[in-house]
Design a protein around this motif. Structure first.
Motif, PDB file in Angstrom:
ATOM      1  N   ILE A 161      -4.955  13.558  -3.807  1.00  0.00           N
ATOM      2  CA  ILE A 161      -4.035  12.869  -2.906  1.00  0.00           C
ATOM      3  C   ILE A 161      -4.795  12.264  -1.722  1.00  0.00           C
ATOM      4  CG2 ILE A 161      -2.084  13.174  -1.351  1.00  0.00           C
ATOM      5  CD1 ILE A 161      -1.406  13.170  -4.344  1.00  0.00           C
ATOM      6  N   CYS A 162      -5.727  13.037  -1.152  1.00  0.00           N
ATOM      7  CA  CYS A 162      -6.528  12.503  -0.043  1.00  0.00           C
ATOM      8  C   CYS A 162      -7.344  11.291  -0.479  1.00  0.00           C
ATOM      9  CB  CYS A 162      -7.455  13.598   0.503  1.00  0.00           C
ATOM     10  SG  CYS A 162      -6.582  14.951   1.322  1.00  0.00           S
TER      11      CYS A 162
ATOM     12  N   ILE B 294       0.834   3.964  -2.905  1.00  0.00           N
ATOM     13  CA  ILE B 294       0.512   5.374  -2.627  1.00  0.00           C
ATOM     14  C   ILE B 294       1.645   6.275  -3.109  1.00  0.00           C
ATOM     15  CG2 ILE B 294       0.227   7.052  -0.758  1.00  0.00           C
ATOM     16  CD1 ILE B 294      -1.320   4.923   0.767  1.00  0.00           C
TER      17      ILE B 294
ATOM     18  N   PHE C 173       1.247   9.120  -5.840  1.00  0.00           N
ATOM     19  CA  PHE C 173       1.565  10.487  -5.417  1.00  0.00           C
ATOM     20  C   PHE C 173       2.552  11.148  -6.381  1.00  0.00           C
ATOM     21  CE2 PHE C 173       4.503  13.323  -3.164  1.00  0.00           C
ATOM     22  CZ  PHE C 173       3.613  14.306  -2.740  1.00  0.00           C
TER      23      PHE C 173
ATOM     24  N   ILE D  62      -6.577   9.215  -2.869  1.00  0.00           N
ATOM     25  CA  ILE D  62      -5.657   8.096  -3.080  1.00  0.00           C
ATOM     26  C   ILE D  62      -5.312   7.417  -1.759  1.00  0.00           C
ATOM     27  CG2 ILE D  62      -3.284   7.522  -3.732  1.00  0.00           C
ATOM     28  CD1 ILE D  62      -3.522   9.606  -5.955  1.00  0.00           C
ATOM     29  N   ILE D  63      -4.944   8.222  -0.758  1.00  0.00           N
ATOM     30  CA  ILE D  63      -4.558   7.653   0.533  1.00  0.00           C
ATOM     31  C   ILE D  63      -5.733   6.944   1.195  1.00  0.00           C
ATOM     32  CG2 ILE D  63      -3.729   8.215   2.851  1.00  0.00           C
ATOM     33  CD1 ILE D  63      -2.171  10.533   1.601  1.00  0.00           C
TER      34      ILE D  63
ATOM     35  N   CYS E  77       0.832  -1.213   0.000  1.00  0.00           N
ATOM     36  CA  CYS E  77       0.000   0.000   0.000  1.00  0.00           C
ATOM     37  C   CYS E  77       0.865   1.261   0.000  1.00  0.00           C
ATOM     38  CB  CYS E  77      -0.920   0.021   1.218  1.00  0.00           C
ATOM     39  SG  CYS E  77      -2.305  -1.106   1.087  1.00  0.00           S
ATOM     40  N   CYS E  78       1.916   1.263   0.808  1.00  0.00           N
ATOM     41  CA  CYS E  78       2.808   2.433   0.866  1.00  0.00           C
ATOM     42  C   CYS E  78       3.485   2.667  -0.483  1.00  0.00           C
ATOM     43  CB  CYS E  78       3.848   2.245   1.962  1.00  0.00           C
ATOM     44  SG  CYS E  78       3.164   2.280   3.645  1.00  0.00           S
TER      45      CYS E  78
ATOM     46  N   THR F 240      -6.869   3.773  -0.854  1.00  0.00           N
ATOM     47  CA  THR F 240      -5.911   2.674  -0.788  1.00  0.00           C
ATOM     48  C   THR F 240      -5.987   1.952   0.553  1.00  0.00           C
ATOM     49  OG1 THR F 240      -4.420   3.843  -2.298  1.00  0.00           O
ATOM     50  CG2 THR F 240      -3.486   2.055  -0.985  1.00  0.00           C
TER      51      THR F 240
END
Length: 290
Positions: free
Chosen positions: A256-257, A36, A40, A259-260, A32-33, A263
């Motif tokens: 971005i919000c 992301i 990003f 996506i985070i 996940c990291c 995910t």
């Protein structure tokens, strides 16, 4: 005791799949990291980069030009002397200019046997033509050789923009050296007004054009007509506009919000399903052992 009991009632126990560390959960978290981070960087690249959008409309974009279009012509005639080469301009407004010399230059080629003509001039925004010929020469040659190479023919401002791949110099590189030396050449141009607006709102006006051409030896009742290189043009009523744009900051933050949050939500559901299946499998295996 009542205080701890109150905490237990108000704050129920966290599900086991969220508190118990597992190898599967660790792998999903790392994935996940990385995912992301990839998204990003992709969004950041898109946010920093400038987007060029285009639109079409019917109008004359450069109304302050006085009804004129600047033209830049660069052409080589390797078998025609410079004293014979001239530029003639005529249009439907009655303009008829033979031997235009303002802002023009003739460069001898092949020890004076040929000529390179470079010129900047203006034409009216009406159908017409300009042509390279020997019409302005004091004495007409018997067999003028009109074989040529066109290095540049452009209209309006020069646009040096990487994001635009237009036909601003469609005839650049046209090679007619193997053509019939006594033939005339007709280039029929359809000129399309083009506007480029940068992020600051500054506009530059240029022109793209399409071209069709034909080659022929012309005759009249008195004999063969002296050949020439004709550029016959007409203007399109459609204007192409290119506008530089950059993604708004609020849209970048919102993306971005999303996506985070998205995910981690999907990762949580996936981890919970795997954990539940794993626990069920362990119970089944335990039951078989008993």
């Amino acid at each position: 005791l009542p205080f701890f009991f109150l905490i237990f009632v108000v704050c129920p126990l966290v599900p086991k799949d969220l508190t118990q560390p597992t190898y599967t959960g660790a792998i999903i978290s790392v994935c996940c990291c990385l995912f992301i981070l990839f998204l990003f960087l992709s969004e950041l690249t898109g946010f920093i980069a400038t987007e060029v959008v285009n639109e079409l409309y019917v109008d004359d974009p450069d109304k302050d030009s006085g009804g004129k279009i600047d033209v830049s012509l660069n052409i080589s005639l390797p078998n025609l002397h410079c004293e014979l080469v001239g530029l003639d301009i005529q249009d439907e407004m009655g303009r008829h200019e033979v031997g235009h010399i303002d802002n023009s230059m003739k460069i001898p080629l092949n020890n004076g046997e040929g000529c390179r003509f470079e010129g900047q001039f203006s034409i009216n925004k009406v159908p017409g033509n300009f042509h390279v010929s020997t019409h302005s020469a004091t004495a007409q040659p018997q067999n003028p050789d009109m074989t040529h190479v066109i290095h540049k023919l452009s209209f309006g401002d020069t646009l040096q923009v990487q994001n635009i791949h237009g036909a601003f110099n469609a005839l650049g590189g046209a090679d007619k050296l193997t053509s019939n030396p006594l033939a005339s050449h007709d280039y029929i141009l359809k000129i399309v007004p083009t506007v480029y607006e940068d992020k600051s709102g500054k506009q530059r006006y240029s022109y793209q054009y399409t071209v069709a051409n034909k080659e022929y030896v012309a005759y009249s009742h008195t004999g063969r007509i002296i050949p020439a290189i004709w550029f016959r043009y007409d203007l399109s009523p459609i204007t192409v506009k290119y506008t530089e744009r950059r993604q708004p900051l609020y849209r970048f933050i919102t993306t971005i919000c999303a996506i985070i949050g998205g995910t981690f939500t999907v990762a949580g559901i996936l981890d919970s399903c795997i954990f539940t299946a794993s626990e069920a499998w362990k119970k089944i295996q335990l039951g078989k052992m008993q």
